[in-house]
Design a protein around this motif. Structure first.
Motif, PDB file in Angstrom:
ATOM      1  N   SER A   1       0.858  -1.179   0.000  1.00  0.00           N
ATOM      2  CA  SER A   1       0.000   0.000   0.000  1.00  0.00           C
ATOM      3  C   SER A   1       0.890   1.224   0.000  1.00  0.00           C
ATOM      4  O   SER A   1       1.445   1.610   1.023  1.00  0.00           O
ATOM      5  N   THR A   2       1.056   1.848  -1.150  1.00  0.00           N
ATOM      6  CA  THR A   2       1.973   2.966  -1.236  1.00  0.00           C
ATOM      7  C   THR A   2       1.393   4.229  -0.650  1.00  0.00           C
ATOM      8  O   THR A   2       2.076   5.250  -0.592  1.00  0.00           O
ATOM      9  N   LYS A   3       0.140   4.195  -0.181  1.00  0.00           N
ATOM     10  CA  LYS A   3      -0.385   5.350   0.524  1.00  0.00           C
ATOM     11  C   LYS A   3       0.436   5.637   1.775  1.00  0.00           C
ATOM     12  O   LYS A   3       0.507   6.762   2.249  1.00  0.00           O
ATOM     13  N   ASP A   4       1.064   4.591   2.307  1.00  0.00           N
ATOM     14  CA  ASP A   4       1.850   4.761   3.522  1.00  0.00           C
ATOM     15  C   ASP A   4       3.331   4.877   3.238  1.00  0.00           C
ATOM     16  O   ASP A   4       4.124   5.042   4.150  1.00  0.00           O
TER      17      ASP A   4
ATOM     18  N   ARG B   1       0.021   9.560  -4.369  1.00  0.00           N
ATOM     19  CA  ARG B   1      -0.459   8.202  -4.137  1.00  0.00           C
ATOM     20  C   ARG B   1      -0.704   7.475  -5.455  1.00  0.00           C
ATOM     21  O   ARG B   1      -0.317   6.312  -5.627  1.00  0.00           O
TER      22      ARG B   1
ATOM     23  N   GLU C   1      -2.989  13.133  -3.409  1.00  0.00           N
ATOM     24  CA  GLU C   1      -3.651  12.163  -4.277  1.00  0.00           C
ATOM     25  C   GLU C   1      -2.786  11.828  -5.483  1.00  0.00           C
ATOM     26  O   GLU C   1      -2.656  10.655  -5.869  1.00  0.00           O
TER      27      GLU C   1
ATOM     28  N   HIS D   1       1.249  14.667   1.598  1.00  0.00           N
ATOM     29  CA  HIS D   1       0.748  13.738   2.609  1.00  0.00           C
ATOM     30  C   HIS D   1      -0.694  14.050   2.987  1.00  0.00           C
ATOM     31  O   HIS D   1      -1.158  15.183   2.846  1.00  0.00           O
TER      32      HIS D   1
ATOM     33  N   GLN E   1       2.611   6.476  -7.008  1.00  0.00           N
ATOM     34  CA  GLN E   1       3.298   5.380  -6.331  1.00  0.00           C
ATOM     35  C   GLN E   1       2.521   4.062  -6.431  1.00  0.00           C
ATOM     36  O   GLN E   1       3.105   2.995  -6.251  1.00  0.00           O
ATOM     37  N   ASP E   2       1.241   4.125  -6.749  1.00  0.00           N
ATOM     38  CA  ASP E   2       0.463   2.907  -6.937  1.00  0.00           C
ATOM     39  C   ASP E   2       0.679   2.301  -8.320  1.00  0.00           C
ATOM     40  O   ASP E   2       0.253   1.182  -8.576  1.00  0.00           O
TER      41      ASP E   2
END
Length: 252
Positions: free
Chosen positions: A2-5, A81, A78, A71, A84-85
């Motif tokens: 999970s690249t959100k983190d 994110r 967005e 962040h 990176q996704d």
């Protein structure tokens, strides 16, 4: 993954078998593709040195990743994110004079080296570049160091070094993107405390070309290695840069 983190501080390294730098097909290949634009200022009369430009580009990537706008609910979060996704792509273009000034009007961050200037922008769709950046040239980023000899490895074991593959002939623009990849891989592998220490140092780092006799050992050491997708200049799967951060070296 999970690249959100991924940009946040964590005690668990964020890069592993599901790294977006892997060459195998993965679910992220089906996601909308984004690119991180970087623009290097190259004035005809006073171009930056190659190594200075590479180091500045690598730091620029880290500065963007840690910017508060990237962040949470930040205005760039967005886009970061989404980028990176998918596959991690970076493209370096050059600008001078009025082109550089126009690029500076777009949201982004200008990072300064000894003399180099690199502006990094939030990720954009692969086919959706702002017109001010889309018209900038990718070619023409060939830069040299004032001393034709390869800069020596920096003294001190505490300075992160991004080691370039000595057997690849990359333009400065291509090498800047690869150095940015390497800095990002190192960042994702660090713990929260290690990230904090690097950020507090101003993201000090060096970019150097490895000696040929050392490259096999470096690339097979277990340190993060960038493997290029092969879209430009070099063959797919080429190992381009090794991220030799002291904290990662200590864990080998």
């Amino acid at each position: 993954m999970s690249t959100k983190d991924a940009p946040k501080t964590s005690e668990v390294p964020a890069v592993g078998a599901d790294s977006p730098f892997r060459q195998e097909h993965a679910a992220r290949d089906e996601a909308p593709q984004f690119v991180l634009p970087l623009v290097v200022r190259i004035e005809k009369a006073d171009p930056p040195a190659r190594t200075d430009a590479l180091e500045t580009a690598a730091r620029a990537v880290l500065v963007l990743l840690t910017d508060e706008r990237a962040h949470g609910e930040g205005e760039w979060a967005e886009a970061v994110r989404d980028w990176q996704d998918a596959r991690i792509r970076k493209v370096v273009r050059r600008a001078r004079g009025a082109e550089w000034r126009k690029a500076g009007t777009l949201p982004g961050i200008t990072v300064h080296g000894e003399r180099a200037e690199v502006r990094v922008f939030p990720p954009v769709p692969l086919d959706g570049w702002p017109k001010e950046l889309a018209k900038l040239q990718v070619s023409g980023t060939d830069l040299d160091d004032p001393d034709p000899a390869t800069p020596q490895a920096p003294a001190g074991a505490e300075l992160p070094v991004l080691w370039l593959n000595p057997d690849l002939d990359m333009s400065a623009g291509k090498a800047m993107a690869q150095a940015g990849h390497a800095a990002q891989l190192a960042w994702w592998e660090l713990t929260g405390a290690e990230r904090d220490a690097w950020r507090e140092s101003g993201f000090r780092l060096a970019v150097r070309t490895a000696a040929r006799e050392r490259w096999a050992g470096l690339s097979g050491s277990g340190l993060p290695v960038v493997r290029d997708a092969g879209f430009t200049e070099i063959a797919p799967g080429s190992c381009t840069v090794v991220s030799d951060h002291p904290a990662l070296r200590a864990r080998l």
